[in-house]
Design a protein around this motif. Structure first.
Motif, PDB file in Angstrom:
ATOM      1  N   LEU A 131       0.827  -1.212   0.000  1.00 56.90           N
ATOM      2  CA  LEU A 131       0.000   0.000   0.000  1.00 56.90           C
ATOM      3  C   LEU A 131       0.858   1.259   0.000  1.00 56.90           C
ATOM      4  O   LEU A 131       0.525   2.245  -0.658  1.00 56.90           O
ATOM      5  CB  LEU A 131      -0.929   0.006   1.217  1.00 56.90           C
ATOM      6  N   ILE A 132       1.948   1.222   0.739  1.00 54.18           N
ATOM      7  CA  ILE A 132       2.868   2.369   0.752  1.00 54.18           C
ATOM      8  C   ILE A 132       3.322   2.689  -0.672  1.00 54.18           C
ATOM      9  O   ILE A 132       3.346   3.853  -1.094  1.00 54.18           O
ATOM     10  CB  ILE A 132       4.080   2.074   1.662  1.00 54.18           C
ATOM     11  N   ASN A 133       3.642   1.647  -1.433  1.00 58.73           N
ATOM     12  CA  ASN A 133       4.108   1.857  -2.802  1.00 58.73           C
ATOM     13  C   ASN A 133       2.995   2.258  -3.746  1.00 58.73           C
ATOM     14  O   ASN A 133       3.229   2.983  -4.726  1.00 58.73           O
ATOM     15  CB  ASN A 133       4.789   0.588  -3.316  1.00 58.73           C
ATOM     16  N   PHE A 187       1.439   7.020  -7.403  1.00 59.08           N
ATOM     17  CA  PHE A 187       0.644   8.154  -7.878  1.00 59.08           C
ATOM     18  C   PHE A 187       1.183   9.496  -7.373  1.00 59.08           C
ATOM     19  O   PHE A 187       0.465  10.495  -7.348  1.00 59.08           O
ATOM     20  CB  PHE A 187      -0.820   7.963  -7.474  1.00 59.08           C
ATOM     21  N   GLY A 188       2.450   9.498  -6.958  1.00 61.53           N
ATOM     22  CA  GLY A 188       3.115  10.738  -6.598  1.00 61.53           C
ATOM     23  C   GLY A 188       2.869  11.205  -5.184  1.00 61.53           C
ATOM     24  O   GLY A 188       3.247  12.331  -4.830  1.00 61.53           O
ATOM     25  N   LEU A 189       2.244  10.360  -4.357  1.00 53.82           N
ATOM     26  CA  LEU A 189       1.974  10.701  -2.969  1.00 53.82           C
ATOM     27  C   LEU A 189       2.995  10.004  -2.069  1.00 53.82           C
ATOM     28  O   LEU A 189       3.324   8.832  -2.301  1.00 53.82           O
ATOM     29  CB  LEU A 189       0.555  10.274  -2.573  1.00 53.82           C
ATOM     30  N   HIS A 190       3.481  10.688  -1.058  1.00 54.19           N
ATOM     31  CA  HIS A 190       4.535  10.139  -0.199  1.00 54.19           C
ATOM     32  C   HIS A 190       3.937   9.057   0.701  1.00 54.19           C
ATOM     33  O   HIS A 190       3.515   9.307   1.827  1.00 54.19           O
ATOM     34  CB  HIS A 190       5.152  11.251   0.643  1.00 54.19           C
ATOM     35  N   PHE A 228       4.792  -0.339 -12.973  1.00 58.33           N
ATOM     36  CA  PHE A 228       3.730  -0.445 -11.969  1.00 58.33           C
ATOM     37  C   PHE A 228       3.768  -1.798 -11.258  1.00 58.33           C
ATOM     38  O   PHE A 228       3.764  -1.871 -10.024  1.00 58.33           O
ATOM     39  CB  PHE A 228       2.356  -0.232 -12.618  1.00 58.33           C
ATOM     40  N   ILE A 229       3.804  -2.886 -12.024  1.00 64.00           N
ATOM     41  CA  ILE A 229       3.733  -4.229 -11.435  1.00 64.00           C
ATOM     42  C   ILE A 229       4.931  -4.517 -10.524  1.00 64.00           C
ATOM     43  O   ILE A 229       4.754  -4.890  -9.358  1.00 64.00           O
ATOM     44  CB  ILE A 229       3.596  -5.300 -12.534  1.00 64.00           C
ATOM     45  N   PRO A 230       6.179  -4.349 -10.995  1.00 66.61           N
ATOM     46  CA  PRO A 230       7.300  -4.672 -10.084  1.00 66.61           C
ATOM     47  C   PRO A 230       7.369  -3.744  -8.873  1.00 66.61           C
ATOM     48  O   PRO A 230       7.749  -4.180  -7.784  1.00 66.61           O
ATOM     49  CB  PRO A 230       8.533  -4.499 -10.980  1.00 66.61           C
ATOM     50  N   PHE A 231       7.014  -2.487  -9.069  1.00 66.28           N
ATOM     51  CA  PHE A 231       7.088  -1.532  -7.971  1.00 66.28           C
ATOM     52  C   PHE A 231       6.105  -1.888  -6.857  1.00 66.28           C
ATOM     53  O   PHE A 231       6.390  -1.684  -5.680  1.00 66.28           O
ATOM     54  CB  PHE A 231       6.807  -0.115  -8.496  1.00 66.28           C
ATOM     55  N   THR A 247       7.105  -5.989  -5.458  1.00 68.10           N
ATOM     56  CA  THR A 247       8.416  -6.229  -4.849  1.00 68.10           C
ATOM     57  C   THR A 247       8.387  -6.121  -3.319  1.00 68.10           C
ATOM     58  O   THR A 247       8.905  -7.012  -2.632  1.00 68.10           O
ATOM     59  CB  THR A 247       9.472  -5.270  -5.434  1.00 68.10           C
ATOM     60  N   PRO A 248       7.810  -5.066  -2.732  1.00 63.06           N
ATOM     61  CA  PRO A 248       7.785  -4.996  -1.261  1.00 63.06           C
ATOM     62  C   PRO A 248       7.072  -6.180  -0.613  1.00 63.06           C
ATOM     63  O   PRO A 248       7.498  -6.663   0.441  1.00 63.06           O
ATOM     64  CB  PRO A 248       7.033  -3.686  -0.984  1.00 63.06           C
ATOM     65  N   GLY A 249       5.983  -6.640  -1.224  1.00 68.01           N
ATOM     66  CA  GLY A 249       5.267  -7.779  -0.672  1.00 68.01           C
ATOM     67  C   GLY A 249       6.118  -9.040  -0.666  1.00 68.01           C
ATOM     68  O   GLY A 249       6.159  -9.780   0.330  1.00 68.01           O
ATOM     69  N   ILE A 250       6.814  -9.297  -1.758  1.00 75.69           N
ATOM     70  CA  ILE A 250       7.661 -10.489  -1.861  1.00 75.69           C
ATOM     71  C   ILE A 250       8.829 -10.406  -0.881  1.00 75.69           C
ATOM     72  O   ILE A 250       9.172 -11.388  -0.209  1.00 75.69           O
ATOM     73  CB  ILE A 250       8.170 -10.661  -3.304  1.00 75.69           C
ATOM     74  N   LEU A 251       9.449  -9.229  -0.771  1.00 80.53           N
ATOM     75  CA  LEU A 251      10.578  -9.071   0.147  1.00 80.53           C
ATOM     76  C   LEU A 251      10.131  -9.225   1.596  1.00 80.53           C
ATOM     77  O   LEU A 251      10.867  -9.772   2.428  1.00 80.53           O
ATOM     78  CB  LEU A 251      11.239  -7.705  -0.057  1.00 80.53           C
ATOM     79  N   THR A 252       8.937  -8.731   1.908  1.00 84.33           N
ATOM     80  CA  THR A 252       8.400  -8.892   3.261  1.00 84.33           C
ATOM     81  C   THR A 252       8.217 -10.367   3.591  1.00 84.33           C
ATOM     82  O   THR A 252       8.562 -10.825   4.691  1.00 84.33           O
ATOM     83  CB  THR A 252       7.046  -8.167   3.396  1.00 84.33           C
ATOM     84  N   LEU A 253       7.690 -11.132   2.641  1.00 82.33           N
ATOM     85  CA  LEU A 253       7.476 -12.564   2.839  1.00 82.33           C
ATOM     86  C   LEU A 253       8.804 -13.290   3.063  1.00 82.33           C
ATOM     87  O   LEU A 253       8.923 -14.106   3.990  1.00 82.33           O
ATOM     88  CB  LEU A 253       6.752 -13.152   1.623  1.00 82.33           C
ATOM     89  N   ILE A 254       9.799 -12.987   2.240  1.00 83.09           N
ATOM     90  CA  ILE A 254      11.105 -13.645   2.373  1.00 83.09           C
ATOM     91  C   ILE A 254      11.743 -13.316   3.720  1.00 83.09           C
ATOM     92  O   ILE A 254      12.246 -14.203   4.428  1.00 83.09           O
ATOM     93  CB  ILE A 254      12.046 -13.220   1.227  1.00 83.09           C
TER      94      ILE A 254
END
Length: 423
Positions: free
Chosen positions: A228-230, A235-238, A338-341, A344-351
């Motif tokens: 969700l952060i990503n 969309f340009g929001l921090h 869009f897809i990798p961005f 990626t955080p979800g996959i890294l969190t799982l690992i």
């Protein structure tokens, strides 16, 4: 993809922008940012106590210093956040920020029991002041400030002659609103006490905070939060700033619980902490964009602008700052990335979760600066102990995985440039 982007720009972005600018969330975020020096000081004290000062016999005499630094920082985190959040919220209203902060602290104490166990009257347990009290403290800080500000703006104040020094005048102006505010929370304590509760803290902790923290330790919820952060960032929001109040409220207590457990020689109870994300997920910034930079150097042949932006973004990316590549490439509103961005955080969190849960890497318990370079940060966040090298390896694995995820999409972007030049 075009329809999806159009829908998100029309429906999602305006709502997300309002959330990001919401006054109370901004105040909470700024409140946590304000106490960051103390959080880092307390974490450094815990780190030194459990490493260098414990390893070298001649330095054990310095351990009491670390204990006192922890006592003056992490042990009173809620108290600090109550003041800084109320101060920030009052400033957003252009009200008396100092008085608001002080009144919020007094209001929080007014909700606490005046004794604990067999200690007798006049003893407040430190458990009410450490990170476990954050939920209650934040609620009290916001409500107390709202009451104080609204009463002040209604001119329910004592006005002093012009000859009186401004500081004295402001203090008297805060008297009536401040008294009403703190009496309000005294009444809240009486109601909770008569209904059989111990305190407002216990009601909120058992009814809201504990279930939420249990939910937040699930790998699924952590993956969703990271993605969700990503999504906001795309969309340009921090996204990191927008979710910072939620992340701190849920995962800072987990970090301090781990630190307290390890300090007591016990097993750390939590896999996911606030630092967990900076250590294993945000490698180079939100979206693990250091992996994207490396992927560009490997696979981007035709897009010279990609390589130039990557070169310029590398120094900041090493220190977890990704605005240059976020807006320079850009990643924002880039349909190819869009897809990798997002994934990626979800996959890294799982690992990282699996690696920590099975005991390969020790749990994170030291609050390191978010600008700590990847891999090095993992070593420090897990205490810089003999086992911390495995945390560094886990972070390195995640960095490699992020590169692998981004590579095909960088090749796709390269191929699209080839087609453009062929026309």
């Amino acid at each position: 993809m075009d329809r999806f982007m159009d829908f998100m720009e029309r429906k999602f972005v305006p709502v997300a922008a309002k959330i990001g600018g919401q006054r109370h969330l901004v105040a909470i975020r700024d409140g946590f940012v304000a106490i960051m020096p103390l959080i880092l000081a307390g974490s450094t004290a815990v780190l030194l106590k459990n490493t260098i000062f414990s390893w070298i016999a001649s330095l054990e005499v310095l351990i009491p210093i670390c204990d006192q630094v922890w006592w003056g920082s992490l042990a009173i985190m809620t108290l600090l956040v109550v003041f800084s959040t109320a101060y920030s919220l009052a400033r957003s209203y252009d009200a008396n920020a100092l008085a608001s902060g002080l009144i919020a602290v007094g209001s929080y104490f007014a909700t606490l029991p005046q004794s604990h166990g067999d200690a007798g009257w006049g003893y407040i347990h430190w458990g009410y002041l450490q990170a476990t009290g954050l939920f209650t403290g934040l609620i009290v800080a916001i409500i107390a400030t709202e009451i104080f500000v609204r009463l002040t703006k209604r001119d329910l104040t004592i006005k002093m002659p012009e000859e009186v020094p401004p500081a004295v005048g402001r203090a008297f102006a805060a008297v009536i609103p401040g008294m009403i505010t703190i009496f309000t929370f005294g009444i809240v304590f009486l109601i909770v006490d008569n209904l059989g509760g111990i305190s407002l803290y216990d009601v909120i902790y058992e009814g809201i905070q504990k279930p939420l923290q249990g939910f937040s330790q699930g790998v699924g919820s952590a993956m969703v939060m990271a993605m969700l952060i990503n999504l906001f960032w795309f969309f340009g929001l921090h996204g990191a700033n927008i979710f910072d109040p939620i992340m701190n409220a849920l995962y800072l207590p987990a970090l301090t619980d781990n630190a307290a457990a390890i300090d007591a020689g016990m097993q750390a109870p939590n896999v996911i902490t606030r630092v967990f994300f900076d250590t294993y997920v945000h490698l180079g910034g939100s979206g693990a964009t250091l992996g994207l930079i490396i992927a560009i150097f490997i696979a981007s042949k035709r897009r010279k602008e990609y390589r130039e932006v990557a070169k310029l973004s590398t120094p900041s990316g090493i220190f977890q700052i990704n605005e240059p590549i976020m807006f320079g490439l850009p990643i924002v509103l880039n349909p190819i990335l869009f897809i990798p961005f997002i994934i990626t955080p979800g996959i890294l969190t799982l690992i990282a979760y699996i690696g920590t849960a099975i005991g390969f890497a020790p749990p994170t318990y030291v609050a390191i600066p978010w600008t700590s370079p990847p891999i090095v940060g993992a070593f420090l966040a897990t205490g810089a102990t003999a086992a911390s090298w495995r945390a560094a390896v886990l972070a390195a694995i995640n960095l490699v995985v992020s590169v692998i995820i981004y590579l095909p999409f960088i090749k796709l972007a390269d191929r699209s440039r080839k087609k453009e030049t062929a026309k």
